[in-house]
Write a protein that holds these residues in place. Structure first.
Motif, short mmCIF file in Angstrom:
data_model
loop_
_atom_site.label_atom_id
_atom_site.label_comp_id
_atom_site.label_asym_id
_atom_site.label_seq_id
_atom_site.Cartn_x
_atom_site.Cartn_y
_atom_site.Cartn_z
N ALA D 308 29.38 38.94 92.28
CA ALA D 308 29.82 39.75 91.14
C ALA D 308 30.34 38.84 90.05
O ALA D 308 30.75 37.71 90.32
N LEU D 309 30.32 39.34 88.82
CA LEU D 309 30.84 38.59 87.68
C LEU D 309 32.25 39.06 87.35
O LEU D 309 32.49 40.26 87.19
N ARG D 310 33.17 38.10 87.26
CA ARG D 310 34.54 38.40 86.79
C ARG D 310 34.86 37.39 85.71
O ARG D 310 35.07 36.20 86.01
N GLY D 311 34.91 37.85 84.49
CA GLY D 311 35.10 36.92 83.37
C GLY D 311 33.89 36.02 83.28
O GLY D 311 32.78 36.49 83.06
N THR D 312 34.11 34.72 83.49
CA THR D 312 32.95 33.81 83.50
C THR D 312 32.68 33.27 84.90
O THR D 312 31.86 32.38 85.07
N ASP D 313 33.41 33.81 85.88
CA ASP D 313 33.24 33.35 87.26
C ASP D 313 32.36 34.27 88.08
O ASP D 313 32.38 35.49 87.89
N ILE D 314 31.64 33.67 89.03
CA ILE D 314 30.92 34.48 90.01
C ILE D 314 31.80 34.52 91.27
O ILE D 314 32.20 33.48 91.79
N VAL D 315 32.09 35.73 91.72
CA VAL D 315 32.94 35.91 92.90
C VAL D 315 32.15 36.70 93.95
O VAL D 315 31.02 37.10 93.72
N ARG D 316 32.78 36.87 95.13
CA ARG D 316 32.14 37.70 96.17
C ARG D 316 33.04 38.87 96.54
O ARG D 316 34.25 38.70 96.65
#
Lengths: 342, 342, 342, 342
Positions: D308-316
């Protein structure tokens, strides 16, 4: 019947559309088979082929470039060139050739067909639109659209900073791209190779724009030259084809304008983006029809001919005639457009 | 000398380019002044004007639509129409009119010029490209580019889901947009008003694509009709101009294909996006040159004429001749393109 | 309440959208009036204003550039700068300022607000996306789209001629445009200012592509530099702002690649087209929301702050904090993308 | 290690970029091999595979659609579905699955991973952007750009004829595409499924535009509904998935506006063009990074998760959590944008 197909010279949006047109009609209507020759005349010279049938041309219509590759190899300058081509065509059982290319590529086709008994049909290709036998060549419309879109974008930068923007577009010997994109982009001056420009006049046009608080765009063909004095280009080196690099008129001009008018000036050299990528709808239409008519010419045994656009019709003309004279911008047309300068 | 300018009929990318060309050359070369008439023939009829000079046409070249507005008002159907126009022209001191429009608008101009002594020059405008006197009309290239880009996009959806996609494009009486965009977009069938289509044939084309695991695109002009049987459109209502709404052939066709082939089919009706927005470079070039030549015709007193494109030249033809016959797709051309169907 | 608005620094797609957002919400929701200041800080310094109300912002959303003009004037470096600004604000009855600009423009706003009692709100603008306080800045997405489309086009030219194409994009201190457009365009190497590049490595990537018969695209930010040795740029002149012209890394690189790998290489410098013209949908959305939130900050008296994007939210941060540190490309992100090189 | 990859649900620009990211990193960094499953869950269910390695993903980055094909097959609804999938994975020696898809596709992945011991990682895909776990989904930006460009074009038609233009865009349950493209396109009203609209209010907005001689654009999501009374859609049929066809709100609305305000109104339904063709740069970036991070999750054995995208980070995040709640338009955001209505 087996037909060889090759593409030579600089790449150009629409090459694949021509190839597809040839193969679809040749296979479906005439029952022909095809041999793709790789990298222009190098293909038949060295016997390098690629498979060319309906599955091979599927999906290539919107793609720029050429699936056959290209080169500027000239078999007439190669030792034993003619003999090697004849041998390879015989080995591949190729009965006729369709050569898609510019002046050089078609010049070879004309001689092979006329002097050496190799049946050739030509399809003209020049992004510069400088071929006298045809109203338009494919690729030109795409290049003009790309350049026009760039000029559209540059207007807002020019306005925001009240700067001169010099846009250098393709055109070494003919100013068609500059003329069409400059007009379509609302340029305030268009400089073409056909008419040496007067730097004082260009500066006067530039200054007239600033008086009404608009920032000028100057579109210059890469082959344009000043009337008087010399243009000292910053790069006099030779490129890999042995041509003197003419790049530089844009930057030279910006510096001249800056020093003469006192206005800031910047240059954008559009370069290779003008000749790459997906063809415009017009170019897909024109290139496809060129392909369909080229294979018709083969079918009718009408060799030594080239397809050409006249109005909305595709006609055939002798290749030799077509490459005899460069189609340059008519001074009257340039004058007609001149009403928008300044 | 004062020249009135009006735009009538449906809007079309390039109208502003024509207006700009007229005003720039008229003002700078001939010293004319201009009166803009608002909303087509309604302007001179009701005396509604807008200022029209060089500042008014600045920056309008890339803009779609028309700064003069448009309507379908026909002064010949208005009580006292001719007298009111004459009075208004006299009041505004307008010596000549340039009418930019389609068959209806130009038809009025022809009669005003021929029968009522009102000096008119015409500029042809039809996005459908269905005017016999000219190779192309402006706006057409833009529409074809938009439709082609849409078809390019639809291919990937069709492929991903192995569905039939029916794309309905403009063209009530002539299939030019369908033919050009369908060819350029790599459609697997193109249906035009000039030739009633055979539903079995269309379904055969559709099925032949699925056999090689490709999903077909069918491009259909809004005025296309089936050969046999009836097309029951879901909307038989009249639009505000009293025309029967022909929208529906696309959806009707998708349903027929679905039920006959068992393949899922979807419809996209491109609609008004085809005629709006910024003109292509080709249309800006053509429209601008039409404008320049229209004001030349006024300057030379060559009234009752219309400008037209022949090859790369702008010529003049009698308005009446130009509007006499619809330019439909030549069956030979349609057959030529047919090699790509299926 | 009367609010002054100015735009400073290089132009950027989306400036007009910010202005429109400020004026629409300020007028309709808060009943404010506006004064447009011309050409960045030069406006309040010299008292040059333009009318700014709802009619003035109509139709500007899709237009690039800025209707207020721009400059790099720094009032802190002008004699009596602060006093002149204060006097002009008083004269124009302006109660607060919204400054839209980059590091320099906002740095001034921070000091005016913090030290000199001039209530300022900032809107960050940098096409380079190198501002640490915000996830993205408007204009960046447009630039990346333009560069990506250019790279898409260049692929076909590269393939047809089996040439290396070096594409120089904007980015003096941060490689965001190079990274995003290079990734999106499928580049085979991306060189950014944050990491000095190893010419041997670049040549190895280039050669690995030729081995599988693909032609490589190298995307290089204008501020990228080689690891070892020197880069002798062909142009060491100063531009009008006194900066050394860094243009040249693209052409230098092409020559190095040519001489080391023996493969033909060409350069395209995208230049100003990256920052002009109509904004992308993302930039119109972001810029509009920045404008809406900037006027909210004014309404709440939250001065010395700047609007910023965090995820999908617009937040406020101290201007000073925002301009303190350049947001450069994280080495981990660069490494993540590196899987596509070669 | 061998990883299976599949794409399910409606197609979406960026799917190929995800696949390419997975294969490039998985092969080069982790030494994995891949099995492509054809047509979503139908692939592992029926054992239909396609080769998936680095040559297979070459050149697919800019292409819309999915090279793996797609379907809406749900293995949980198939007899023996789970067993058949397990058997096929075992037969193909596939150790883990990456499922790229929307709510339905990911819902299956969550259950396979959680309940049936089939290690799955998810990549979210919805052109509608209505997934609560991620800031944005790929494909959405492309759709918004296409819709915005269409609205830009429609403005000029609306203005030229002083007509209302209703533009129906995608969005059955969430109004994100309508909201973003409507704002970016300068619409005068935006109607979304989250808030039932008041027809009187819409008509008041429409009329307020005509008062200042501008023609209004109304953007309506396909799932939007009126507040009071009923919307009698012209087509109540079921589509091939058993859903009631909601198409029609656009045309219904145009008729209502016409009859209530007396102004001519037209509808354009953008349809499938919104989800086809080449992805925007933003979507290529996001989709590629989703792919890179999905294969990382596999490598780390972090199954049952989705990127998933959070801000400019890809997270899980846990797949189950992600699909639990639809992300609809926040009323506050809708109100914020409402300042531009009318």
């Amino acid at each position: 019947m087996r037909v060889g197909v090759l593409t030579g010279g600089g790449d150009c949006p629409g090459l694949n559309a021509v190839i597809r047109g040839i193969v679809r009609k040749g296979t479906q209507e005439y029952g022909y088979e095809f041999t793709g020759y790789r990298d222009g005349w190098r293909g038949p010279l060295d016997g390098v082929t690629v498979p060319l049938d309906i599955p091979a041309v599927r999906g290539i219509l919107p793609r720029g470039g050429t699936i056959l590759g290209s080169s500027r190899t000239n078999p007439l300058k190669e030792e034993d060139g003619i003999r090697r081509i004849k041998e390879n065509l015989a080995k591949h059982e190729v009965d006729a050739l369709i050569a898609i290319g510019g002046e050089d590529t078609l010049g070879v086709a004309a001689r092979l067909s006329g002097e050496y008994g190799i049946p050739c049909v030509g399809v003209p290709k020049t992004i510069d639109n400088d071929l006298s036998a045809t109203d338009y060549t494919f690729g030109f419309d795409t290049a003009v659209n790309i350049a026009t879109e760039a000029i559209d974008r540059l207007h807002t930068t020019a306005e925001s900073h009240m700067r001169v923007l010099v846009v250098e577009v393709m055109g070494r010997h003919a100013g068609w791209i500059a003329l069409h994109s400059g007009l379509a982009g609302g340029a305030n001056a268009i400089l073409i190779p056909e008419q040496r420009f007067d730097l004082d006049q260009v500066c006067a046009w530039v200054e007239s724009r600033f008086k009404i608080r608009y920032a000028p765009i100057v579109v210059v063909a890469e082959g344009a030259m000043p009337k008087d004095g010399e243009m000292v280009l910053k790069d006099g080196s030779l490129d890999s084809f042995g041509h003197v690099r003419l790049s530089g008129v844009g930057e030279w001009l910006a510096k001249q304008i800056e020093s003469r008018t006192g206005q800031e000036a910047r240059t954008t050299v559009l370069g290779h983006v003008q000749r790459g990528g997906t063809p415009s709808a017009f170019d897909r239409w024109l290139a496809t029809r060129f392909g369909l008519h080229a294979i018709d010419a083969v079918h009718e045994g009408d060799f030594g001919k080239m397809v050409a656009l006249r109005g909305t019709d595709i006609v055939r003309v002798p290749i030799a005639e077509a490459t005899a004279k460069l189609k340059t911008v008519d001074p009257k047309l340039y004058e007609e457009i001149g009403v928008f300068f300044g």
